[in-house]
Design a protein around this motif. Structure first.
Motif, PDB file in Angstrom:
ATOM      1  N   LYS A   1       0.837  -1.196   0.000  1.00  0.00           N
ATOM      2  CA  LYS A   1       0.000   0.000   0.000  1.00  0.00           C
ATOM      3  C   LYS A   1       0.882   1.260   0.000  1.00  0.00           C
ATOM      4  O   LYS A   1       1.888   1.328   0.689  1.00  0.00           O
ATOM      5  CB  LYS A   1      -0.912  -0.018   1.231  1.00  0.00           C
ATOM      6  CG  LYS A   1      -1.883   1.120   1.281  1.00  0.00           C
ATOM      7  CD  LYS A   1      -2.808   1.017   2.471  1.00  0.00           C
ATOM      8  CE  LYS A   1      -3.769   2.181   2.457  1.00  0.00           C
ATOM      9  NZ  LYS A   1      -4.682   2.136   3.586  1.00  0.00           N
ATOM     10  N   ASN A   2       0.470   2.238  -0.807  1.00  0.00           N
ATOM     11  CA  ASN A   2       1.162   3.534  -0.928  1.00  0.00           C
ATOM     12  C   ASN A   2       2.567   3.435  -1.529  1.00  0.00           C
ATOM     13  O   ASN A   2       3.390   4.328  -1.327  1.00  0.00           O
ATOM     14  CB  ASN A   2       1.222   4.268   0.413  1.00  0.00           C
ATOM     15  CG  ASN A   2      -0.158   4.620   0.923  1.00  0.00           C
ATOM     16  OD1 ASN A   2      -1.028   5.008   0.146  1.00  0.00           O
ATOM     17  ND2 ASN A   2      -0.380   4.451   2.212  1.00  0.00           N
TER      18      ASN A   2
ATOM     19  N   LYS B   1       1.999   2.173  -6.940  1.00  0.00           N
ATOM     20  CA  LYS B   1       1.530   1.281  -8.016  1.00  0.00           C
ATOM     21  C   LYS B   1       0.591   1.975  -8.992  1.00  0.00           C
ATOM     22  O   LYS B   1       0.784   1.895 -10.202  1.00  0.00           O
ATOM     23  CB  LYS B   1       0.793   0.067  -7.426  1.00  0.00           C
ATOM     24  CG  LYS B   1       1.606  -0.815  -6.530  1.00  0.00           C
ATOM     25  CD  LYS B   1       0.789  -1.970  -5.977  1.00  0.00           C
ATOM     26  CE  LYS B   1      -0.426  -1.572  -5.186  1.00  0.00           C
ATOM     27  NZ  LYS B   1      -0.179  -0.909  -3.905  1.00  0.00           N
ATOM     28  N   THR B   2      -0.430   2.633  -8.481  1.00  0.00           N
ATOM     29  CA  THR B   2      -1.448   3.219  -9.356  1.00  0.00           C
ATOM     30  C   THR B   2      -0.866   4.346 -10.196  1.00  0.00           C
ATOM     31  O   THR B   2      -1.148   4.439 -11.393  1.00  0.00           O
ATOM     32  CB  THR B   2      -2.659   3.697  -8.532  1.00  0.00           C
ATOM     33  OG1 THR B   2      -3.192   2.570  -7.821  1.00  0.00           O
ATOM     34  CG2 THR B   2      -3.730   4.290  -9.425  1.00  0.00           C
ATOM     35  N   GLY B   3      -0.045   5.180  -9.606  1.00  0.00           N
ATOM     36  CA  GLY B   3       0.597   6.244 -10.374  1.00  0.00           C
ATOM     37  C   GLY B   3       1.486   5.681 -11.462  1.00  0.00           C
ATOM     38  O   GLY B   3       1.488   6.167 -12.598  1.00  0.00           O
TER      39      GLY B   3
ATOM     40  N   MET C   1       1.177   2.693 -12.868  1.00  0.00           N
ATOM     41  CA  MET C   1       0.275   2.106 -13.872  1.00  0.00           C
ATOM     42  C   MET C   1      -0.242   3.193 -14.816  1.00  0.00           C
ATOM     43  O   MET C   1      -0.221   3.026 -16.037  1.00  0.00           O
ATOM     44  CB  MET C   1      -0.912   1.423 -13.193  1.00  0.00           C
ATOM     45  CG  MET C   1      -0.605   0.101 -12.556  1.00  0.00           C
ATOM     46  SD  MET C   1      -0.557  -1.278 -13.708  1.00  0.00           S
ATOM     47  CE  MET C   1      -2.259  -1.386 -14.225  1.00  0.00           C
ATOM     48  N   GLU C   2      -0.715   4.287 -14.259  1.00  0.00           N
ATOM     49  CA  GLU C   2      -1.267   5.376 -15.063  1.00  0.00           C
ATOM     50  C   GLU C   2      -0.217   5.913 -16.040  1.00  0.00           C
ATOM     51  O   GLU C   2      -0.491   6.097 -17.226  1.00  0.00           O
ATOM     52  CB  GLU C   2      -1.756   6.482 -14.139  1.00  0.00           C
ATOM     53  CG  GLU C   2      -2.383   7.644 -14.851  1.00  0.00           C
ATOM     54  CD  GLU C   2      -2.879   8.720 -13.889  1.00  0.00           C
ATOM     55  OE1 GLU C   2      -3.619   9.592 -14.349  1.00  0.00           O
ATOM     56  OE2 GLU C   2      -2.518   8.701 -12.697  1.00  0.00           O
TER      57      GLU C   2
ATOM     58  N   THR D   1      -6.097  -2.788 -18.793  1.00  0.00           N
ATOM     59  CA  THR D   1      -5.611  -2.966 -17.424  1.00  0.00           C
ATOM     60  C   THR D   1      -6.584  -3.814 -16.621  1.00  0.00           C
ATOM     61  O   THR D   1      -7.785  -3.851 -16.897  1.00  0.00           O
ATOM     62  CB  THR D   1      -5.427  -1.609 -16.702  1.00  0.00           C
ATOM     63  OG1 THR D   1      -6.687  -0.966 -16.554  1.00  0.00           O
ATOM     64  CG2 THR D   1      -4.463  -0.700 -17.444  1.00  0.00           C
TER      65      THR D   1
ATOM     66  N   LYS E   1      -7.203  -4.341 -12.400  1.00  0.00           N
ATOM     67  CA  LYS E   1      -6.853  -3.842 -11.068  1.00  0.00           C
ATOM     68  C   LYS E   1      -7.505  -4.743 -10.043  1.00  0.00           C
ATOM     69  O   LYS E   1      -8.716  -4.942 -10.060  1.00  0.00           O
ATOM     70  CB  LYS E   1      -7.348  -2.395 -10.918  1.00  0.00           C
ATOM     71  CG  LYS E   1      -7.472  -1.881  -9.493  1.00  0.00           C
ATOM     72  CD  LYS E   1      -6.146  -1.590  -8.863  1.00  0.00           C
ATOM     73  CE  LYS E   1      -6.322  -0.887  -7.514  1.00  0.00           C
ATOM     74  NZ  LYS E   1      -5.723  -1.613  -6.423  1.00  0.00           N
TER      75      LYS E   1
ATOM     76  N   ALA F   1      -8.729  -5.447  -6.296  1.00  0.00           N
ATOM     77  CA  ALA F   1      -9.111  -4.730  -5.081  1.00  0.00           C
ATOM     78  C   ALA F   1      -9.264  -5.754  -3.960  1.00  0.00           C
ATOM     79  O   ALA F   1      -9.887  -6.798  -4.148  1.00  0.00           O
ATOM     80  CB  ALA F   1     -10.426  -3.980  -5.286  1.00  0.00           C
TER      81      ALA F   1
ATOM     82  N   GLU G   1      -2.490  -4.530 -12.115  1.00  0.00           N
ATOM     83  CA  GLU G   1      -2.113  -3.951 -10.825  1.00  0.00           C
ATOM     84  C   GLU G   1      -2.616  -4.873  -9.727  1.00  0.00           C
ATOM     85  O   GLU G   1      -3.806  -5.150  -9.612  1.00  0.00           O
ATOM     86  CB  GLU G   1      -2.707  -2.552 -10.641  1.00  0.00           C
ATOM     87  CG  GLU G   1      -2.305  -1.918  -9.326  1.00  0.00           C
ATOM     88  CD  GLU G   1      -2.828  -0.508  -9.128  1.00  0.00           C
ATOM     89  OE1 GLU G   1      -2.819  -0.043  -7.968  1.00  0.00           O
ATOM     90  OE2 GLU G   1      -3.253   0.122 -10.113  1.00  0.00           O
ATOM     91  N   GLY G   2      -1.676  -5.351  -8.921  1.00  0.00           N
ATOM     92  CA  GLY G   2      -2.038  -6.296  -7.883  1.00  0.00           C
ATOM     93  C   GLY G   2      -1.805  -7.724  -8.348  1.00  0.00           C
ATOM     94  O   GLY G   2      -0.973  -7.970  -9.205  1.00  0.00           O
TER      95      GLY G   2
END
Length: 163
Positions: A10-11, A14-16, A18-19, A34, A36, A38, A100-101
Motif C-alpha cells: 500500500k502507498n 503502483k497506481t501512479g 500504472m497510469e 488494465t 486492477k 481490489a 495492478e495487484g
C-alpha cells in the motif's frame, strides 16, 4: 495475450506507475488494457440508478452500455473470486494487459517501492518480480529503476514481453 504486472505494498506508487505506463505505452502506438485487483468490496454502480436497481432486484449480470463505453457487472453471490486467467479471458485482444495487484500470481511483474512506507521489498522472496521501480537507489540481483523514470520502465516491460 501479453501480460505484465505492477505490484507493491500500500502507498508504494503502483497506481501512479500504472497510469504513467498506460500513457507511455499507448503513446508509442500499442493497445493496452488494465486489470486492477481490489482487496475490498467496491462498487461502480450507485443507489437509485437503473442498473443498481436491476442488481438489487437480483440480476446476476447487468451490462450498462452507451455509445462511449460499456460496463459489465457480475455478482458473485458467494462464489469464489475468479482467477486472473479467467478475468483475462474476458478481455478483448490488445497488445499488452497491465495488471495492478495479483502479487501472488505467476506472471512477470515490476515491484513499485517507496522508502517512506517502511515496507520491505517483496522481490527477494518472489522470482516473478523481474525489476524494482523505487524512489531510492538500491542494489539487487535484478534491475532497479527510478520510480518516476516511466520511459525506461516501459522500455523494460516492452522488451520483456517482446513488443
Amino acid at each position: 495475450m501479453r501480460v505484465y504486472g505492477v505490484v507493491g505494498w500500500k502507498n508504494a506508487g503502483k497506481t501512479g506507475l500504472m497510469e504513467r505506463l498506460v500513457t507511455e505505452i499507448t503513446g508509442r502506438g500499442f493497445s493496452v488494457s488494465t486489470v486492477k485487483h481490489a482487496h475490498h468490496s467496491f462498487d461502480v454502480d450507485h443507489p437509485g440508478k437503473d442498473s443498481h436497481r436491476h442488481r438489487v432486484a437480483g440480476a446476476r449480470e447487468v451490462l450498462l452500455a452507451s455509445r462511449n463505453r460499456f460496463a459489465l457487472m457480475h455478482e458473485l453471490n458467494g462464489e469464489d473470486e475468479p482467477s486472473l486467467a479467467a478475468l483475462l479471458a474476458k478481455l478483448a485482444p490488445v497488445d499488452l494487459v497491465l495488471v495492478e495487484g495479483y502479487k501472488r500470481d505467476g506472471h512477470a511483474k515490476v515491484e513499485a517501492h517507496r522508502a517512506e512506507t517502511g515496507n520491505a521489498l517483496i522481490a527477494p522472496e518472489d522470482p516473478t518480480i523481474k525489476a524494482i521501480a523505487s524512489d531510492t537507489p538500491m542494489t539487487l540481483d535484478r534491475p532497479v529503476f527510478d520510480l518516476n523514470d516511466t520511459g525506461t520502465i516501459a522500455d523494460f516491460i516492452l522488451s520483456e514481453v517482446g513488443l
